[in-house]
Write a protein that holds these residues in place. Sequence first.
Motif, PDB file in Angstrom:
ATOM      1  N   THR A 271     -21.067  -2.199  -0.035  1.00 40.04           N
ATOM      2  CA  THR A 271     -20.168  -3.332   0.194  1.00 40.04           C
ATOM      3  C   THR A 271     -18.748  -2.854   0.457  1.00 40.04           C
ATOM      4  O   THR A 271     -18.060  -3.374   1.339  1.00 40.04           O
ATOM      5  N   GLU A 272     -18.304  -1.852  -0.312  1.00 38.50           N
ATOM      6  CA  GLU A 272     -16.962  -1.302  -0.110  1.00 38.50           C
ATOM      7  C   GLU A 272     -16.801  -0.746   1.297  1.00 38.50           C
ATOM      8  O   GLU A 272     -15.758  -0.914   1.939  1.00 38.50           O
ATOM      9  N   GLU A 273     -17.843  -0.088   1.795  1.00 41.61           N
ATOM     10  CA  GLU A 273     -17.775   0.455   3.152  1.00 41.61           C
ATOM     11  C   GLU A 273     -17.710  -0.675   4.179  1.00 41.61           C
ATOM     12  O   GLU A 273     -16.967  -0.587   5.162  1.00 41.61           O
ATOM     13  N   ASP A 274     -18.474  -1.743   3.938  1.00 46.13           N
ATOM     14  CA  ASP A 274     -18.501  -2.869   4.872  1.00 46.13           C
ATOM     15  C   ASP A 274     -17.141  -3.541   5.013  1.00 46.13           C
ATOM     16  O   ASP A 274     -16.790  -4.045   6.089  1.00 46.13           O
ATOM     17  N   ILE A 275     -16.367  -3.569   3.923  1.00 48.54           N
ATOM     18  CA  ILE A 275     -15.085  -4.280   3.958  1.00 48.54           C
ATOM     19  C   ILE A 275     -13.889  -3.332   4.020  1.00 48.54           C
ATOM     20  O   ILE A 275     -12.742  -3.781   3.893  1.00 48.54           O
TER      21      ILE A 275
END
Length: 285
Positions: A254-258
């Motif tokens: 999720t951190e990579e996605d945002i």
Amino acid sequence: MALKAGIVGLPNVGKSTLFNCLSSAKAQAANFPFCTIDAQMGQVSVPDERLTKLAELVHPGRIVPAVCDIVDIAGLVKGASKGEGLGNQFLGNIRECDAIVHVVRCFDDDNIIHVVEDVTKAEAVDPIADIDAIDYELILSDLEVVQNRAGRMAKAAKSGNNKGAAAEAAWLQQLAAHLESGKPARSFDFDENDAEQQTVLHEMGLLSAKPVLYACNVGEDDLMEGIENNKYVPLVAARAKEEGARYIPICAKTEEDIADYSPEEKKAFLHSLGIPVLDTLPGLE
């Protein structure tokens, strides 16, 4: 000189994914062991509210925050201290770092293979066993370094040419026994006021003496259901407390996605998932 933190862990636990969300340098992240072979270098700015306050007072031409160098290090398997897998390269990369970010898998997903020793064999998720696997290799490497130096100091003490050799050999032998018991050097009772001992420690560059932050990589479902319900994170938290280390739950995917979102967009996205935006992070109090 910037602090250098090495991101380590077993293959396929999310190291490169975490690296990508922290750094603008993008490493390949894929579902197979040793996706990362060569260490990847990146840099991340360290925000500091004090810097903003100072800027409001003195109005500088520009604001330059502190930075931290991060290194995405190839995954380790059992036997690394003897050169298995990418062992020698892995250990050399860690030796060059000031601190370790140890990514630990804390999620279940049958679609993502989890390996500890045999890269062709999937194993059950067990964060403590994963931590032990990494520590074991670092400790074995350190034990060889400590025993070699202790032997040299013992010989020097017998020759009488080095007055401090006997005392150094004594505490090195105690440290060797500590390592042989399976405990990392960072949990040994060093004398911080002993300048000579601290110099020797710096010269040896012990891998298991480096400060560690455990990054508990949870699944995206955990964000929806609540990280407090994750059965693996408390195990890592207890291990960190035992060692005097720190931990932080993350969802690297999720951190990579945002990662490319603006701060406002990130907050809106997290709120849409029902995730509170915390001012302080668990495990870093």
